[in-house]
Design a protein around this motif. Structure first.
Motif, PDB file in Angstrom:
ATOM      1  N   SER A  47       2.941 -21.215  16.024  1.00  0.00           N
ATOM      2  CA  SER A  47       3.540 -19.971  15.538  1.00  0.00           C
ATOM      3  C   SER A  47       2.749 -19.296  14.430  1.00  0.00           C
ATOM      4  O   SER A  47       2.974 -18.119  14.145  1.00  0.00           O
ATOM      5  CB  SER A  47       4.967 -20.230  15.051  1.00  0.00           C
ATOM      6  N   ASP A  48       1.832 -20.003  13.800  1.00  0.00           N
ATOM      7  CA  ASP A  48       1.069 -19.461  12.673  1.00  0.00           C
ATOM      8  C   ASP A  48      -0.042 -18.560  13.209  1.00  0.00           C
ATOM      9  O   ASP A  48      -0.906 -19.000  13.972  1.00  0.00           O
ATOM     10  CB  ASP A  48       0.483 -20.609  11.854  1.00  0.00           C
ATOM     11  N   GLU A  49      -0.050 -17.298  12.813  1.00  0.00           N
ATOM     12  CA  GLU A  49      -1.030 -16.329  13.326  1.00  0.00           C
ATOM     13  C   GLU A  49      -2.451 -16.629  12.883  1.00  0.00           C
ATOM     14  O   GLU A  49      -3.400 -16.032  13.392  1.00  0.00           O
ATOM     15  CB  GLU A  49      -0.637 -14.917  12.904  1.00  0.00           C
ATOM     16  N   ARG A  50      -2.602 -17.561  11.949  1.00  0.00           N
ATOM     17  CA  ARG A  50      -3.952 -17.940  11.524  1.00  0.00           C
ATOM     18  C   ARG A  50      -4.611 -18.897  12.510  1.00  0.00           C
ATOM     19  O   ARG A  50      -5.813 -19.156  12.401  1.00  0.00           O
ATOM     20  CB  ARG A  50      -3.895 -18.578  10.125  1.00  0.00           C
ATOM     21  N   PHE A  51      -3.846 -19.409  13.457  1.00  0.00           N
ATOM     22  CA  PHE A  51      -4.391 -20.209  14.554  1.00  0.00           C
ATOM     23  C   PHE A  51      -4.369 -19.356  15.814  1.00  0.00           C
ATOM     24  O   PHE A  51      -3.306 -18.922  16.259  1.00  0.00           O
ATOM     25  CB  PHE A  51      -3.561 -21.480  14.770  1.00  0.00           C
ATOM     26  N   VAL A  52      -5.531 -19.106  16.395  1.00  0.00           N
ATOM     27  CA  VAL A  52      -5.607 -18.176  17.510  1.00  0.00           C
ATOM     28  C   VAL A  52      -6.215 -18.851  18.736  1.00  0.00           C
ATOM     29  O   VAL A  52      -6.944 -19.841  18.635  1.00  0.00           O
ATOM     30  CB  VAL A  52      -6.435 -16.922  17.140  1.00  0.00           C
ATOM     31  N   VAL A  53      -5.916 -18.279  19.906  1.00  0.00           N
ATOM     32  CA  VAL A  53      -6.473 -18.810  21.145  1.00  0.00           C
ATOM     33  C   VAL A  53      -7.648 -17.979  21.654  1.00  0.00           C
ATOM     34  O   VAL A  53      -8.482 -18.468  22.412  1.00  0.00           O
ATOM     35  CB  VAL A  53      -5.390 -18.894  22.246  1.00  0.00           C
ATOM     36  N   TRP A  54      -7.731 -16.712  21.253  1.00  0.00           N
ATOM     37  CA  TRP A  54      -8.725 -15.826  21.856  1.00  0.00           C
ATOM     38  C   TRP A  54     -10.129 -16.065  21.336  1.00  0.00           C
ATOM     39  O   TRP A  54     -11.119 -15.826  22.028  1.00  0.00           O
ATOM     40  CB  TRP A  54      -8.380 -14.360  21.597  1.00  0.00           C
ATOM     41  N   LYS A  55     -10.285 -16.563  20.116  1.00  0.00           N
ATOM     42  CA  LYS A  55     -11.587 -16.584  19.463  1.00  0.00           C
ATOM     43  C   LYS A  55     -12.588 -17.501  20.166  1.00  0.00           C
ATOM     44  O   LYS A  55     -13.791 -17.310  20.069  1.00  0.00           O
ATOM     45  CB  LYS A  55     -11.421 -17.026  18.011  1.00  0.00           C
ATOM     46  N   HIS A  56     -12.078 -18.497  20.884  1.00  0.00           N
ATOM     47  CA  HIS A  56     -12.984 -19.454  21.498  1.00  0.00           C
ATOM     48  C   HIS A  56     -13.330 -19.108  22.934  1.00  0.00           C
ATOM     49  O   HIS A  56     -14.043 -19.853  23.590  1.00  0.00           O
ATOM     50  CB  HIS A  56     -12.386 -20.857  21.434  1.00  0.00           C
TER      51      HIS A  56
END
Length: 417
Positions: free
Chosen positions: A70-79
């Motif tokens: 839920s934390d927006e500082r962890f993202v899926v798109w960057k990798h």
């Protein structure tokens, strides 16, 4: 509720070697190891992934998994397109995978999920209930016709989610063989080379490219047509193909694993079967408890920290990867009293089987409906329902990624005598 206090543990210095090949590992062993790690070292542990490069962590505590999701500082798109640490050789983050809503973050992802959620609403799912019920009854007829000791996974369970998700996407029943093997190889971790991975992915992509093109010309009463014609949507054809890929692979294999796991449990536990048969009002809560306990897999998608984030007593540095692992989180003894017990009266925090936050499974209501209809049908049809070869270690066998087979004997309702 008497749950254990969470204590801060000394940081682990040697990375934990995570497993891959989800169809081959015995998840019971892995989950025991992860539980030991949480007990001895805390809820966030450095990990060595079988594929990719870079520093990585695994989150295995309930609150920590929720935070990562839920934390927006962890993202899926960057990798996407990069060689970040991961469990599978190719887990959906590199070409030739199509960009789809599950690989987006922020406003872009929220806008698409809002449109998708509208078409996967409880109302639409309930509208599919009668047809789903009819399909289940027909599949059960076919299973019973094979006689005592038939494999319920091959002859019944695997057919139900495929039929339901195909109807939702507008895939004709006689076309599923075109892509099914490729999709299942991807989901079950049976890919061993880049060439094999790309060939499978391209096969599924090509099918959905063709399906989207057909729906432009011949719209129907299906999800792809609805998304094409939704004035609030911002989908292009490639993204729609990606939607088809995501919902097919997740909606079929994961749901089949969960349904198979629940039926596996009941076939080895006749008292539970009889209790649910005669106390049908308990089913909604029982389903949620089964969803907590029955695994749908040990894999997860890596998130990347966009800045330093403190979590679970450690600091995950910017650009580190972190995997939120749901199954051990659902057994966190600081949240669930006696977590190894299947308790249909359990209250309090809910499980994380369908994820949490903006990337939670959009098809969770569909999965719940399928599970309920399957259980109702099985409980109605059979007076007794037992595994052919019950064993003392069946609970350990349960913690595989869905049973490979489930051979059962039964007595039909009304034929007890």
């Amino acid at each position: 509720m008497n749950v254990q206090e969470k204590s801060v543990k000394a940081p682990v210095e040697v990375p934990y070697p995570m497993q891959s090949r989800q169809d081959l590992i015995v998840a019971a062993e892995l989950e025991e190891e992860l539980g030991t790690l949480r007990h001895d070292y805390g809820s966030v542990v450095p990990a060595l992934m079988p594929f990719g490069e870079g520093k990585c962590w695994i989150a295995i505590g309930y609150e920590e998994v929720r935070q990562v999701m839920s934390d927006e500082r962890f993202v899926v798109w960057k990798h996407r397109g990069n060689n970040y640490p991961r469990l599978r050789f190719n887990e959906g983050n590199r070409p030739p995978f199509r960009m789809a809503f599950d690989k987006m973050d922020g406003p872009e992802q929220i806008a698409r999920r809002r449109v998708l959620a509208k078409h996967l609403s409880a109302r639409r799912v309930m509208g599919m209930r009668e047809e789903t019920r009819n399909k289940i009854e027909n599949f059960l007829d076919g299973f019973i016709a094979h006689g005592q000791g038939a494999d319920m996974m091959k002859k019944f369970v695997e057919h139900v989610p495929l039929a339901v998700i195909s109807d939702l996407l507008g895939v004709p029943a006689d076309e599923t063989d075109i892509f099914l093997e490729a999709a299942l190889d991807h989901m079950n971790g049976r890919i061993t080379s880049e060439e094999q991975a790309n060939a499978h992915i391209n096969k599924v992509n090509a099918y959905f490219d063709h399906l989207v093109a057909r729906r432009h010309e011949e719209p129907g009463d299906d999800l792809i047509s609805a998304l094409l014609n939704d004035v609030g949507g911002t989908w292009d054809d490639e993204e729609l193909g990606g939607v088809g890929f995501v919902l097919l692979t997740a909606g079929h294999d994961s749901t089949a694993s969960i349904i198979g796991g629940i039926l596996f449990w009941l076939a080895h536990d006749p008292e539970r079967f009889a209790y649910l048969k005669h106390n049908r009002e308990v089913l909604p809560r029982a389903i949620e408890e089964f969803l907590r306990v029955v695994p749908a897999g040990t894999g997860t998608r890596v998130r990347i920290a966009t800045e330093d984030v403190e979590i679970g007593g450690v600091v995950v540095k910017k650009d580190d990867g972190i995997h939120p692992v749901v199954h051990p989180a659902n057994f966190d003894e600081t949240v669930f009293e006696n977590p190894d017990e299947l308790n249909f009266a359990r209250e309090g925090e809910t499980h994380l089987r369908f994820g949490f936050g903006s990337h939670a499974c959009p098809g969770n209501q569909l999965a719940r409906m399928e599970i309920r209809e399957v259980l109702d049908a099985v409980l109605n049809r059979f007076a007794t329902f037992e595994a052919v070869n019950p064993s003392e270690n069946w609970r350990g066998e349960m913690l595989m990624r869905g049973p490979k087979e489930l051979k059962v004997n039964w007595t039909l309702e009304g034929d007890e005598n």
